[in-house]
Enzyme design. Structure first.
Site, PDB file in Angstrom:
ATOM      1  N   TYR A  21      79.990  -9.319  78.795  1.00 46.13           N
ATOM      2  CA  TYR A  21      81.215  -9.290  79.678  1.00 46.13           C
ATOM      3  C   TYR A  21      81.321  -8.206  80.534  1.00 46.13           C
ATOM      4  O   TYR A  21      81.816  -8.326  81.722  1.00 46.13           O
ATOM      5  CB  TYR A  21      82.225  -9.230  78.205  1.00 46.13           C
ATOM      6  N   GLU A  43      94.708 -10.163  76.841  1.00 48.01           N
ATOM      7  CA  GLU A  43      95.190  -8.541  76.837  1.00 48.01           C
ATOM      8  C   GLU A  43      96.242  -8.345  75.780  1.00 48.01           C
ATOM      9  O   GLU A  43      96.248  -7.383  74.876  1.00 48.01           O
ATOM     10  CB  GLU A  43      95.342  -8.240  78.233  1.00 48.01           C
ATOM     11  N   TRP A  51      88.333  -4.666  71.890  1.00 48.30           N
ATOM     12  CA  TRP A  51      88.439  -5.844  72.838  1.00 48.30           C
ATOM     13  C   TRP A  51      87.205  -6.722  72.371  1.00 48.30           C
ATOM     14  O   TRP A  51      87.268  -7.910  72.464  1.00 48.30           O
ATOM     15  CB  TRP A  51      87.786  -5.325  74.194  1.00 48.30           C
TER      16      TRP A  51
END
Length: 197
Positions: A21, A43, A51
């Site tokens: 990522y 988000e 995350w």
């Protein structure tokens, strides 16, 4: 013989999914209604969590939210919300699920008004920094642009999208490039996740 230790990434070292990522997505420009709706939704789901948790659940999020196609997400019903609350593959938070559906409806409202999420989102892109930041501690949590973006999107009906979340989305979607000066993505030490340049 001396060997050089590769510089550390801005984040993600040690987890292949996180590394991929960081190396191939974070800070790369994202366009398109579904792609941007996905980033806004993820988000929002990340709020209060790490995350990497969201990344691990991303395939399931894409499945249950129909690849984040605004028309399909906007059509989800209260029964669908209850079904999603029972799906352990995603983050089961009623407010965040309902916000994602509401945000899809806000995208459609923009379309009805002759506008797009892409145009609105990218209108908040700041001028590029003159120099890259040297440490993660100097990366802002929010900026004037992210505050303005959050305020405008809230006015347009978007939910679960404050200034800090807006700035994280700006980083994720390439409106800003916050890779540090020493990051392998910048220095060219790694061309793809985990690989040598």
């Amino acid at each position: 013989m001396t060997t050089t230790t590769p510089a550390a990434r801005c984040f993600g070292d040690g987890d292949p999914l996180y590394e991929a990522y960081h190396d191939t997505e974070w800070g790369v420009p994202v366009h398109g209604e579904a792609a941007l709706l996905e980033r806004i939704a993820l988000e929002g789901f990340q709020s209060g969590l790490s995350w990497i948790t969201v990344l691990r659940k991303r395939p399931a999020f894409r499945e249950v939210f129909a690849e984040f196609e605004p028309e399909k997400v906007a059509a989800l019903t209260p029964d669908d919300v209850e079904r999603l609350l029972g799906d352990a593959r995603i983050i089961r938070n009623r407010q965040k699920i309902e916000a994602t559906i509401g945000n899809a409806r806000a995208v459609l409202a923009l379309h009805d008004d002759g506008r797009t999420l892409d145009e609105l989102f990218w209108s908040f892109a700041p001028e590029p920094r003159v120099a890259r930041l040297a440490s993660w501690q100097t990366v802002p949590a929010m900026t004037d642009e992210s505050k303005a973006m959050a305020k405008t999107l809230k006015k347009e009906g978007f939910r679960f999208f404050g200034p800090t979340t807006a700035y994280a989305a700006m980083q994720a979607c390439g409106l800003v490039d916050d890779h540090l000066a020493t990051c392998p993505v910048v220095t060219g030490q790694r061309s793809v996740a985990g690989g040598a340049a």
